[in-house]
Enzyme design. Structure first.
Site: not given
Ligand code: SAH
Length: 394
Positions: A247, A337
């Protein structure tokens, strides 16, 4: 009562009980922010009562299609009562659940999640903003919860011309909470966490990953866009050998590490990468790494259909890279989503990513939002979360 008159031929959507009226469909009339207006067809026939939102492209959101319905405190109390009763019937295996899911519960723009005896609400449109006090009082009364935290900080507020508001709206208390889901413990904070504190909508998909981990005995799992590691806990609890969580948020990964500890999971079976998923996937491909299961749960790349084309390329790219990292028999759990990407389009994007990666994929299962985030027949946009479980053929 103010009346809005639609242009000729623009009445069909409301007649099918779709709750949105776009500005381009309106011939004349308007109202103040959140004011209840009557919407008529070009011929002057009653179609709906709705809330006016003069600053938004979605100019009216319908409350009711019944001409005899009064839009008053009793109307909101009854809609909330029905939404809550629906969840009570579902027997959800968690102490955190969605009680009100906006348009799908007849309350456009309103989201209410319950974390133990704390409620968290998002007032995302002018109509529910106007009725905020009535809604807050009814929610406390109907649930018996003593406190309600407002998280009206979603980007949709800006489109409605509403400022961001966060803080206790009724009562107060701690904002840290321990979610118990499928017997796992997941720490979160309702003031700091994403959405109202957590991705409750992925509850069933976390369980699905757990069950596949148990059956297929994944040795190496890659959890991309892991946030606070819900899928990582699920995979490890299911017996996965090792999970790498990626993340771009350091605090989210800190919480992910905490969440593994809370569940007594062995941290030597986990790696946390504070990095960009796209760059990491490319690097893993270059290094020839392989993972038996990969979760791809990116943030909303296409909030509306207007963003769909660019988002489709971004989805395809990460899916293509993920397919390249799977050994034969490896499984991809891929999600979108984005309300702007429909189920069919998502399916096509994943299929074309597989083809570009030279992978023949067996679709094992389709996944979607948990049942407390219902979709309705009248509002297809409610089906924002979709997922596919794809196995690379042996
Ligand atoms: N799978 C998680 C929810 C994901 S939400 C669950 O079930 O709880 C999307 C996440 O992607 C966020 O935490 C955000 O910080 C991260 N994110 C967004 N763009 C990103 C990128 N380019 N690389 C890594 N993480 C990213």
């Amino acid at each position: 009562m103010k009346t809005i008159r639609l242009k000729p031929g623009k009445e069909r959507s409301l007649q099918r009980r779709h709750p949105w009226v776009f500005d381009g469909a309106i011939a004349k009339g308007g109202g103040d922010p959140g004011e209840t207006v009557r919407v008529d067809s070009a011929e002057g026939e009653f179609l709906a009562w709705g809330a006016c939102s003069p600053n938004s492209k979605i100019r009216v959101r319908a409350w009711s299609f019944d001409q005899g319905q009064r839009i008053d405190a009793a109307f909101f109390r009854d809609a909330l009562r029905r939404a809550i009763a629906l969840r009570e019937r579902m027997g959800i295996a968690s102490n955190g659940l969605r009680l009100v899911h906006g348009e799908s519960d007849g309350l456009p723009g309103l989201v209410v999640d319950r974390y133990g005896d704390t409620l968290v609400a998002q007032f995302g449109a002018a109509g529910v903003e106007r009725w905020k006090d009535v809604i807050a009082d009814a929610l406390l009364e109907l649930t018996g919860c003593p406190r309600l935290y407002e998280r009206s900080d979603a980007s949709a507020r800006g489109l409605e011309g509403l400022p961001e508001v966060t803080g206790w709206l009724r009562g107060d208390g701690p904002t840290a909470f321990e979610l118990e889901e499928h017997g796992w413990r997941l720490g979160l904070d309702i003031a700091q966490g994403h959405k109202t504190g957590y991705y409750l909508d992925q509850r069933d998909s976390r369980l699905a990953l757990h069950d596949y981990a148990k059956r297929l005995k994944f040795a190496q799992v890659l959890n991309c866009f892991s946030y606070t590691g819900g899928f990582s806990v699920a995979a490890l609890a299911g017996g996965a050998g090792h999970v790498t969580s990626i993340d771009s948020s350091g605090p989210a990964l800190e919480q992910a590490r905490e969440n593994l500890k809370l569940n007594g999971l062995d941290l030597s079976r986990a790696a946390f990468l504070d990095a960009d998923v796209n760059a990491s996937l490319r690097q893993f491909v270059a290094e020839g790494r392989q993972f038996d299961a990969i979760v791809l749960d990116p943030p909303k790349l296409a909030p509306t259909a207007a963003h769909a084309e660019r988002a489709a390329r971004a989805y395809k790219d990460i899916n293509r890279l993920a397919f390249k990292l799977l050994p034969p028999g490896g499984v991809l759990f891929t999600f979108s989503c984005s309300g702007g990407i429909g189920v069919e389009l998502f399916h096509k994007i994943v299929a074309s990513a597989a083809s570009d990666a030279d992978v023949d994929g067996a679709i094992l299962q389709r996944l979607g939002g948990a049942c407390d985030h219902p979709m309705t027949t009248a509002f297809p946009e409610g089906e924002y979360l979709k997922g596919l479980v794809v196995m690379k053929k042996l």
